[in-house]
Scaffold this motif. Sequence first.
Motif, PDB file in Angstrom:
ATOM      1  N   GLU A   1       0.864  -1.169   0.000  1.00  0.00           N
ATOM      2  CA  GLU A   1       0.000   0.000   0.000  1.00  0.00           C
ATOM      3  C   GLU A   1       0.906   1.225   0.000  1.00  0.00           C
ATOM      4  O   GLU A   1       2.097   1.134   0.309  1.00  0.00           O
TER       5      GLU A   1
ATOM      6  N   ALA B   1      -6.419  11.057  -7.083  1.00  0.00           N
ATOM      7  CA  ALA B   1      -7.835  11.357  -7.319  1.00  0.00           C
ATOM      8  C   ALA B   1      -8.426  12.116  -6.135  1.00  0.00           C
ATOM      9  O   ALA B   1      -9.166  13.085  -6.316  1.00  0.00           O
ATOM     10  N   TYR B   2      -8.095  11.717  -4.921  1.00  0.00           N
ATOM     11  CA  TYR B   2      -8.603  12.418  -3.744  1.00  0.00           C
ATOM     12  C   TYR B   2      -8.004  13.829  -3.621  1.00  0.00           C
ATOM     13  O   TYR B   2      -8.722  14.798  -3.373  1.00  0.00           O
TER      14      TYR B   2
ATOM     15  N   ASP C   1      -2.813   6.293  -7.819  1.00  0.00           N
ATOM     16  CA  ASP C   1      -3.994   6.792  -8.537  1.00  0.00           C
ATOM     17  C   ASP C   1      -5.097   7.224  -7.576  1.00  0.00           C
ATOM     18  O   ASP C   1      -5.724   8.262  -7.769  1.00  0.00           O
ATOM     19  N   THR C   2      -5.340   6.433  -6.530  1.00  0.00           N
ATOM     20  CA  THR C   2      -6.416   6.792  -5.606  1.00  0.00           C
ATOM     21  C   THR C   2      -6.035   8.004  -4.759  1.00  0.00           C
ATOM     22  O   THR C   2      -6.882   8.850  -4.481  1.00  0.00           O
TER      23      THR C   2
ATOM     24  N   TRP D   1      -2.794   4.693   1.348  1.00  0.00           N
ATOM     25  CA  TRP D   1      -3.747   4.560   0.242  1.00  0.00           C
ATOM     26  C   TRP D   1      -3.474   3.269  -0.513  1.00  0.00           C
ATOM     27  O   TRP D   1      -2.404   2.688  -0.410  1.00  0.00           O
ATOM     28  N   ARG D   2      -4.448   2.864  -1.298  1.00  0.00           N
ATOM     29  CA  ARG D   2      -4.284   1.650  -2.095  1.00  0.00           C
ATOM     30  C   ARG D   2      -3.165   1.820  -3.120  1.00  0.00           C
ATOM     31  O   ARG D   2      -2.378   0.904  -3.342  1.00  0.00           O
ATOM     32  N   ASN D   3      -3.081   3.016  -3.745  1.00  0.00           N
ATOM     33  CA  ASN D   3      -2.062   3.246  -4.773  1.00  0.00           C
ATOM     34  C   ASN D   3      -1.981   4.737  -5.080  1.00  0.00           C
ATOM     35  O   ASN D   3      -2.733   5.536  -4.526  1.00  0.00           O
TER      36      ASN D   3
ATOM     37  N   ALA E   1     -13.110   8.304   0.650  1.00  0.00           N
ATOM     38  CA  ALA E   1     -12.593   8.244  -0.720  1.00  0.00           C
ATOM     39  C   ALA E   1     -12.202   6.827  -1.120  1.00  0.00           C
ATOM     40  O   ALA E   1     -11.730   6.035  -0.292  1.00  0.00           O
ATOM     41  N   ASP E   2     -12.399   6.520  -2.390  1.00  0.00           N
ATOM     42  CA  ASP E   2     -11.975   5.243  -2.947  1.00  0.00           C
ATOM     43  C   ASP E   2     -10.466   5.097  -2.769  1.00  0.00           C
ATOM     44  O   ASP E   2      -9.710   6.019  -3.081  1.00  0.00           O
ATOM     45  N   GLY E   3     -10.026   4.001  -2.229  1.00  0.00           N
ATOM     46  CA  GLY E   3      -8.603   3.730  -2.082  1.00  0.00           C
ATOM     47  C   GLY E   3      -8.001   4.145  -0.757  1.00  0.00           C
ATOM     48  O   GLY E   3      -6.857   3.817  -0.475  1.00  0.00           O
ATOM     49  N   PHE E   4      -8.758   4.869   0.069  1.00  0.00           N
ATOM     50  CA  PHE E   4      -8.256   5.259   1.380  1.00  0.00           C
ATOM     51  C   PHE E   4      -8.129   4.023   2.258  1.00  0.00           C
ATOM     52  O   PHE E   4      -9.014   3.165   2.281  1.00  0.00           O
TER      53      PHE E   4
END
Length: 169
Positions: A9, A84-85, A80-81, A76-78, A44-47
């Motif tokens: 991560e 994006a946030y 990109d996430t 974060w997951r990566n 948020a996606d990926g948090f």
Amino acid sequence: MTEAIPVHELAQVNIARLKAPLDSPQLKDFIDNLDPVNADAEAADGFVWRLQSEEGNATDVPVFDDAWLILNMTVWRNTDTLTAYMYQGRHREMLARRREWFEQVKEAMTTLWWVPKGHRPTVAEAEARLLHLRAHGPTPYAFTLRTSFPQGGADPVPGDVPDGLGCSV
């Protein structure tokens, strides 16, 4: 073909030097928006995770033994996430206003690094990664969004960090 399950991560730390005390009128908008921005991040996606003290944020967590520095540390997951946030909604609005609240410093104040999935970085780990970035530039050990490295890349033992890599304005 099935997609590989990530084993890493993305940890990130962002440090800022305050222009005024946290309870000052100058920082009121920043403080008033801290909880909503943190809630947006958590939704948020990926948090994955964020550092918090008993206060629910990290503004009272010491960093580099400097009372004028505050930090934000998340996982974060990566990349990109995280990206994006960072560049949408309320966080983007706050980012645009950062010079109202924080000094502009010469040194890097943000760094990223890959951690094993489930690992929660410490402040000491974040300080070491940031100092490594300042001394050596982006490497797989400590990097930036602009110059990132893939998950699972080499994680070298950092070299000596020269003196004078603190946070000067």
